[in-house]
Design an enzyme around this catalytic site. Structure first.
Site, mmCIF file in Angstrom:
data_model
loop_
_atom_site.group_PDB
_atom_site.id
_atom_site.type_symbol
_atom_site.label_atom_id
_atom_site.label_comp_id
_atom_site.label_asym_id
_atom_site.label_seq_id
_atom_site.Cartn_x
_atom_site.Cartn_y
_atom_site.Cartn_z
ATOM 1 C CD GLU A 40 -2.376 1.077 2.926
ATOM 2 O OE1 GLU A 40 -3.483 1.601 3.066
ATOM 3 O OE2 GLU A 40 -1.780 0.476 3.855
ATOM 4 C CE LYS A 106 -7.238 0.393 3.978
ATOM 5 N NZ LYS A 106 -6.221 1.226 4.655
ATOM 6 C CB CYS A 142 -3.565 -1.731 5.074
ATOM 7 S SG CYS A 142 -2.552 -1.323 6.531
#
Length: 271
Positions: A40, A106, A142
């Site tokens: 990321e 995301k 993440c």
């Protein structure tokens, strides 16, 4: 599949970070990898305003990553920031390579541990699975790793390997949580999980932004550690036995044994 996890240390300079992508991709290809995962925020680390950095998916930064992947003949997944319609940005994974040109925004934003990602980042909504040499590869970012349902959904959509591209926040217990979560999501989905993070910059960011702790890890469908990195920048290359996924799903049939609680609730209400 031969997989490479490129644990890099991104700076605030997208052009310099492109050089890291090019160097690590070339090294991975030389070692026979067909898929190279970057963290990321590969484009630019957290802790600075992201609006001025963000570019569209057909912009120069993403175009350069496509060219890097094409030259090496491999699939590259790298984190970048793209503009959102509401003035925020999206935390995006670009996936590009032979037969692949797509992206994942995301879904779960990091509004935790005193950081509010949603203040500047707009969420995505759609799980994404790409094909790499006939292998389904799910994409996640993440904080997503704390939400098991995403990983079982990616497995349902055909993923045998799930990438977690991260810039993990430092703090008490965070390293053990990172390793535990990667192994747990592998067990939840009976898939390989390749969790690649930003390297440890060696000091806390003054803004409290998650800038990485390193310790990328690859876990098997049985939750075993296949490969792991330390805190510093490192290229981790490992071979994955994809037959192990089918074997695990036959033996540990958690995907097919799941109860449908919506249907169970309806049945109970009718009874």
């Amino acid at each position: 599949m031969r997989l490479a996890c490129a644990q890099i240390l991104s700076s605030t300079d997208p052009a310099a970070n492109l050089k890291l992508v090019a160097e690590a991709t070339a090294r991975a290809a030389d070692q026979g990898a067909t898929l190279v995962l970057f963290p990321e925020a590969t484009m630019c680390r957290f802790g600075v305003p992201l609006g001025p950095v963000a570019e569209p998916l057909d912009g120069p930064w993403a175009t350069a990553v496509r060219e890097i992947a094409a030259r090496a003949g491999v699939t590259v997944v790298a984190g970048m920031f793209t503009p959102a319609d509401d003035g925020r940005v999206r935390n995006t994974l670009l996936a590009t390579g032979p037969g692949t040109d797509t992206h994942y925004h995301k879904v779960h934003l990091y509004d935790a541990f005193g950081f509010a990602e949603s203040r500047t980042v707009a969420p995505g909504f759609e799980p994404v699975v790409i094909d790499v040499d006939g292998v389904g590869v799910g994409l996640s970012t993440c904080y997503d790793i704390r939400f098991p349902a995403l990983y079982t959904e990616l497995a349902d959509r055909g993923a045998a390997l799930i990438a977690v591209c991260a810039s993990w926040g430092a703090g008490p217990g965070k390293l053990s949580q990172w390793e535990l979560l990667a192994r747990a999501r592998a067990l939840d989905s009976t898939s390989y999980v390749a969790a690649v993070g930003q390297a440890d910059p060696g000091g806390a960011d003054s803004t409290g932004a998650p800038t990485g702790i390193g310790h990328s890890v690859v876990a098997s469908p049985w939750g075993e550690v296949v490969a792991a990195a330390g805190a510093a920048p490192e290229l981790v290359v490992c071979d994955l036995d994809l037959d192990a996924v089918a074997a695990a799903r036959r033996t540990l049939a958690v995907l097919s044994n799941r109860a449908d609680f919506v249907q169970v609730g309806k049945a109970e209400s009718r009874g």
